[in-house]
Design a protein around this motif. Sequence first.
Motif, short mmCIF file in Angstrom:
data_model
loop_
_atom_site.label_atom_id
_atom_site.label_comp_id
_atom_site.label_asym_id
_atom_site.label_seq_id
_atom_site.Cartn_x
_atom_site.Cartn_y
_atom_site.Cartn_z
N LEU A 48 1.31 -1.31 -0.08
CA LEU A 48 0.95 -0.25 -0.23
C LEU A 48 0.81 1.44 0.24
O LEU A 48 0.60 1.95 -1.04
CB LEU A 48 -0.71 -0.35 0.88
CG LEU A 48 -1.46 1.08 1.33
CD1 LEU A 48 -2.73 1.19 -0.05
CD2 LEU A 48 -2.84 0.82 2.63
N LYS A 51 1.99 1.55 -3.35
CA LYS A 51 1.19 2.52 -4.27
C LYS A 51 0.90 3.36 -4.36
O LYS A 51 -0.02 4.60 -5.48
CB LYS A 51 -0.49 1.23 -4.35
CG LYS A 51 0.19 -0.66 -4.77
CD LYS A 51 -0.77 -0.56 -4.87
CE LYS A 51 -0.96 -2.26 -5.25
NZ LYS A 51 -1.80 -3.60 -5.82
N THR A 52 0.28 4.37 -3.41
CA THR A 52 0.03 5.05 -2.67
C THR A 52 1.09 6.67 -2.75
O THR A 52 1.09 7.48 -2.67
CB THR A 52 -0.38 4.96 -0.92
OG1 THR A 52 -0.22 5.01 -0.18
CG2 THR A 52 -2.10 4.01 -1.90
N SER A 82 -6.26 8.96 -1.99
CA SER A 82 -4.79 8.15 -2.33
C SER A 82 -5.40 7.14 -1.74
O SER A 82 -5.99 5.98 -2.90
CB SER A 82 -4.42 8.16 -1.81
OG SER A 82 -2.99 7.76 -2.59
N HIS A 85 -8.95 5.60 -2.63
CA HIS A 85 -9.26 5.20 -4.40
C HIS A 85 -8.55 3.62 -4.07
O HIS A 85 -8.79 3.02 -5.01
CB HIS A 85 -8.03 6.34 -5.21
CG HIS A 85 -8.28 5.52 -6.35
ND1 HIS A 85 -9.21 5.44 -7.40
CD2 HIS A 85 -6.53 5.72 -7.23
CE1 HIS A 85 -9.02 5.14 -8.41
NE2 HIS A 85 -7.72 5.27 -8.27
N LYS A 86 -7.26 3.27 -3.79
CA LYS A 86 -6.78 2.68 -4.02
C LYS A 86 -6.62 1.48 -3.10
O LYS A 86 -7.18 0.07 -3.49
CB LYS A 86 -4.56 2.72 -2.73
CG LYS A 86 -4.26 3.48 -4.11
CD LYS A 86 -3.60 2.57 -5.34
CE LYS A 86 -2.99 4.38 -6.10
NZ LYS A 86 -2.88 3.33 -7.97
#
Length: 90
Positions: A48, A51-52, A82, A85-86
């Motif tokens: 995570l 990705k963020t 964020s 969204h992820k």
Amino acid sequence: MALNPPFKKPSEDSSSLKDNPINEYEFLQAINLFTSQRNKLGMSLEELSNKTKISRNVLIAIENGLGKNLPEKTYLISMLKSLEHKLNLE
């Protein structure tokens, strides 16, 4: 499911953020939602974070409700969007 951060209602502007204390129950609900959704997706904190682009330490602080380790509200709101969204919470 869209997540409204407990310290920012959709209709309020940022100038009123400092006037309204965070409701602890709503904050804990948001934390639990992030944690359970991340676990449901089988995503580690490291994944995570990658990705963020949010540091692992901040993610740990969010998941554990460690307010003193969180960034300023302006940055935190952006980070929560964020994460939303992820984690497919929109």
